[in-house]
Motif scaffolding. Structure first.
Motif, PDB file in Angstrom:
ATOM      1  N   PHE A   1       0.681   2.853 -10.036  1.00  0.00           N
ATOM      2  CA  PHE A   1       0.009   2.796  -8.747  1.00  0.00           C
ATOM      3  C   PHE A   1      -0.876   1.562  -8.606  1.00  0.00           C
TER       4      PHE A   1
ATOM      5  N   ALA B   1      -1.535   9.662  -8.581  1.00  0.00           N
ATOM      6  CA  ALA B   1      -1.695   9.035  -7.262  1.00  0.00           C
ATOM      7  C   ALA B   1      -3.092   9.313  -6.719  1.00  0.00           C
ATOM      8  N   ARG B   2      -3.494  10.557  -6.770  1.00  0.00           N
ATOM      9  CA  ARG B   2      -4.835  10.912  -6.272  1.00  0.00           C
ATOM     10  C   ARG B   2      -5.921  10.158  -7.023  1.00  0.00           C
TER      11      ARG B   2
ATOM     12  N   VAL C   1      -4.203   6.825  -3.990  1.00  0.00           N
ATOM     13  CA  VAL C   1      -2.952   6.725  -3.234  1.00  0.00           C
ATOM     14  C   VAL C   1      -2.732   8.049  -2.500  1.00  0.00           C
TER      15      VAL C   1
ATOM     16  N   VAL D   1       0.049   2.289   5.074  1.00  0.00           N
ATOM     17  CA  VAL D   1       1.111   2.355   4.071  1.00  0.00           C
ATOM     18  C   VAL D   1       2.222   1.364   4.394  1.00  0.00           C
TER      19      VAL D   1
ATOM     20  N   THR E   1       0.878  -1.160   0.000  1.00  0.00           N
ATOM     21  CA  THR E   1       0.000   0.000   0.000  1.00  0.00           C
ATOM     22  C   THR E   1       0.916   1.211   0.000  1.00  0.00           C
ATOM     23  N   ALA E   2       0.837   1.995  -1.060  1.00  0.00           N
ATOM     24  CA  ALA E   2       1.793   3.081  -1.271  1.00  0.00           C
ATOM     25  C   ALA E   2       1.272   4.427  -0.786  1.00  0.00           C
ATOM     26  N   ALA E   3       2.219   5.322  -0.534  1.00  0.00           N
ATOM     27  CA  ALA E   3       1.955   6.748  -0.333  1.00  0.00           C
ATOM     28  C   ALA E   3       3.049   7.504  -1.064  1.00  0.00           C
TER      29      ALA E   3
END
Length: 183
Positions: free
Chosen positions: A180, A37-38, A42, A98, A4-6
């Motif tokens: 993503f 990302a948004r 993410v 994350v 799970t990315a940030a």
């Protein structure tokens, strides 16, 4: 389980971007990455430096408009090159679930590198965005001991391409190649 990315946007403030090497290209790469990302859900976490030269509330301290955090997005203020030290960054990331940080920002060999290594030490997988970090313009770098900015950026990317860290996944990707949706 996939990570799970940030996305971390480090110190992309008016003062730092004004002295950044390839500022416009770096801001554009991070802005595009932030939008993607948004759109993928993410989190985008903005990290801001504050010190004697970057006083909270001043124009120089503000994040450049293209990268300004959106309402409700996490913002972390720091006073050292380490975005984790004496901040709520780790708690914020853990609360979001994350497991992998995607690192961008200023300055390559200081805040970006320090934060990337601390993320690894704290158990996060890491993506360094090859064209999403920069350092200062260096007039006369040959005489003041600093390598030229392009060399510093390339060196950082190479170090992370070859670095091993037991139990961690480290990748270096161009902004356009950060996926993503993929683990």
């Amino acid at each position: 389980m996939p990570p799970t990315a940030a996305l971390l946007v480090i110190d992309m403030q008016n003062t730092t971007v004004a002295l950044a090497h390839r500022a416009a290209e770096t801001v554009a790469a991070i802005a595009g990455l932030s939008e993607r990302a948004r759109a993928a859900g993410v989190p985008v976490v903005t990290v801001r430096q504050q010190d004697a030269g970057m006083v909270p509330g001043t124009e120089g301290w503000r994040v450049v408009p293209e990268l300004a955090p959106r309402d409700g997005e996490p913002v972390v203020d720091k006073t050292t090159p380490d975005s984790f030290l004496d901040t709520g960054l780790d708690e914020t990331l853990r609360a979001l679930g994350v497991t992998e940080v995607i690192v961008t920002g200023f300055a390559t060999e200081v805040c970006v590198d320090t934060t990337a290594r601390q993320a690894l030490s704290r158990g996060y997988d890491l993506v360094v965005v090859a064209d999403g970090h920069t350092t200062s313009v260096r007039a006369g770098a040959e005489t003041d001991g600093l390598v030229p900015a392009d060399h510093s950026i390339a060196h950082c990317n190479t170090v992370y391409r070859i670095m091993g860290w037991p139990g961690r996944r480290i990748r270096v990707r161009a902004a356009a190649d950060v996926d993503f949706a993929a683990p």
